[in-house]
Scaffold this active site. Structure first.
Site, mmCIF file in Angstrom:
data_model
loop_
_atom_site.group_PDB
_atom_site.id
_atom_site.type_symbol
_atom_site.label_atom_id
_atom_site.label_comp_id
_atom_site.label_asym_id
_atom_site.label_seq_id
_atom_site.Cartn_x
_atom_site.Cartn_y
_atom_site.Cartn_z
ATOM 1 N N ALA A 101 167.825 49.508 54.879
ATOM 2 C CA ALA A 101 166.704 48.668 55.301
ATOM 3 C C ALA A 101 166.007 48.149 54.048
ATOM 4 C CB ALA A 101 165.723 49.443 56.168
ATOM 5 N N LYS A 102 165.123 47.185 54.225
ATOM 6 C CA LYS A 102 164.309 46.695 53.114
ATOM 7 C C LYS A 102 163.095 45.994 53.686
ATOM 8 C CE LYS A 102 164.731 46.706 48.525
ATOM 9 N NZ LYS A 102 165.251 47.827 47.747
ATOM 10 N N GLY A 103 162.007 45.998 52.928
ATOM 11 C CA GLY A 103 160.802 45.321 53.369
ATOM 12 C C GLY A 103 160.150 44.583 52.226
ATOM 13 N N ASP A 142 159.321 49.820 45.576
ATOM 14 C CA ASP A 142 160.234 48.809 45.043
ATOM 15 C C ASP A 142 159.421 47.944 44.089
ATOM 16 O OD1 ASP A 142 162.023 46.142 45.264
ATOM 17 O OD2 ASP A 142 163.215 47.824 45.971
#
Length: 411
Positions: A101-103, A142
């Site tokens: 996943a990534k946001g 991140d």
């Protein structure tokens, strides 16, 4: 080439080797869920601003989804989608029980106060709290975020769901974080450099290293390599690059940067060169650990290092990757090379679930063991399938995700 196009290209090369059908490729590359969140926030001066946040959940066939949250003005859905896909392959190649996943939120954190950032972070979690958590999707730091934002995320998520620090990783140690998380990515680069060069018959004292990037990843990689007796002869950051043929004073450079806002500007104990010159130095190992896309088809022919380790995300564009491969230059790909961070995030998650904390020595030992297993598997695939290390890493990751998907069924 954009990051999502490069990721798709590398996926297809590995899928070709695995002879995957078009239907299976579509199934594996299509994200499970894409969320866009409106974030209205009152700024310190009373203005009402509305920002956009994203969370892309790519795959959960192997476990809860895992991926960072970045704050950067150029964040958009395409970028987050590509990074979420890469997280699926990264967790799979290291054999962590996670999906990808990534946001991200399209803001410039440098132009905001701490209170504004806190309000934005909490409103974002208000919008996705039911979609993330220890058994669903575990965020982490991140670009543009750190332990501070993770502490806010944990606090806001727990307001809805109750105490469970495993809902996010990269937290402060005082908030059930883990010792060794900050050094993990850079230390992992150093561990893999040692394994990689040993396979090629290169010994530390006779190995000259050039490292571009002296932030969190680059500085910890430089420290590990120096302590392992490698001769680090060049280091660059955003202010320029610094070269000393007999080897740089790494402890001295770390101390200098600590007292200079993390920068090497003004450092006088080495010759100053440009970052472009650093990339083309006659060294045994080159580690791009700063920005993506620094090695392109324009400068790939000038790379003299026989070994390159991608500590940054996508520092080599696909055209340059083809040139380096043709020239016989070994490249350890980013999905393995910088996986130390997510590996120690996994250890943090495990400890939170068990309510038991490891010591730093155990964290380091477990990191070394996990990355060694992953490297050995990629090297074996590389030699038996007669392909690049990048394609080998993708093949292993895709095979693992495909097996988990098929075992679960499609109903």
């Amino acid at each position: 080439m954009k990051s999502h196009e490069a990721a798709q290209l590398y996926f297809n090369r590995a899928a070709d080797k695995l002879d995957l059908s078009p239907a299976v490729r579509r199934l594996m590359i299509t994200p499970k869920r894409e969320v866009q969140v409106e974030i209205p926030v009152e700024m310190d001066d009373g203005r009402l601003e509305t920002y956009i946040g994203y969370r892309v959940q790519h795959d959960d066939s192997r476990g809860p989804m895992k991926g960072g949250l970045r704050y950067h003005p150029e964040v958009d859905l395409d970028e987050v989608r590509a990074l979420a896909t890469l997280m699926t392959w990264k967790t799979a190649v290291v054999d962590l029980p996670y999906g990808g996943a990534k946001g991200g939120i399209a803001i410039d954190p440098r132009r905001m106060s701490v209170k504004e950032l806190e309000r934005i972070t909490r409103r974002f979690i208000d919008g996705i709290h039911d979609l993330v958590g220890p058994d669903k999707d575990v965020p982490a730091p991140d670009m543009g975020t750190s332990w501070r934002e993770m502490a806010w995320i944990r606090n806001q998520w727990e307001k809805y769901n109750g105490f469970n620090p495993a809902c996010v990783t990269g937290k402060p140690v005082e908030h059930y974080g883990i010792e060794g998380r900050e050094e993990a990515t850079g230390r992992g680069v150093g561990i893999l450099a040692f394994k990689f060069l040993s396979h090629l018959g290169r010994k530390p004292p006779q190995t000259r290293v050039a490292l571009q990037g002296f932030g969190n990843v680059g500085s910890h990689a430089a420290k590990f390599l120096h302590e392992s007796q490698y001769k680090v002869v060049a280091i660059g950051d955003q202010t320029g690059a610094y070269f000393r043929a007999e080897g740089l004073d790494i402890p001295g450079m770390l101390k200098y940067a600590l007292g200079s806002n993390g920068l090497l500007k003004g450092y006088t104990e080495a010759d100053q060169i440009t970052n472009e010159q650093l990339l083309s130095l006659d060294v045994d190992l080159l580690i791009p650990a700063a920005l993506g896309g620094v090695i392109t088809k324009q400068n790939a022919e000038s790379i003299q290092a026989p070994v390159v380790i991608e500590a940054a995300n996508a520092p080599i564009d696909p055209d340059a990757d083809d040139i380096l491969d043709r020239r016989g230059i070994h490249v350890l790909p980013d999905i393995l090379a910088n996986a130390g961070g997510v590996t120690v995030s996994y250890f943090e998650w495990v400890q939170n679930l068990q309510h038991y904390r490891w010591g730093l020595n155990r964290v380091r030992q477990e990191l070394d063991a996990a990355l060694t297993r992953a490297f050995d598997a990629v090297w074996l695939e590389h030699t038996t399938s007669k392909c690049s290390l990048r394609t080998a890493a993708y093949m292993i990751a895709i095979r693992r995700v495909q097996a988990a998907t098929e075992l679960a069924g499609h109903q």
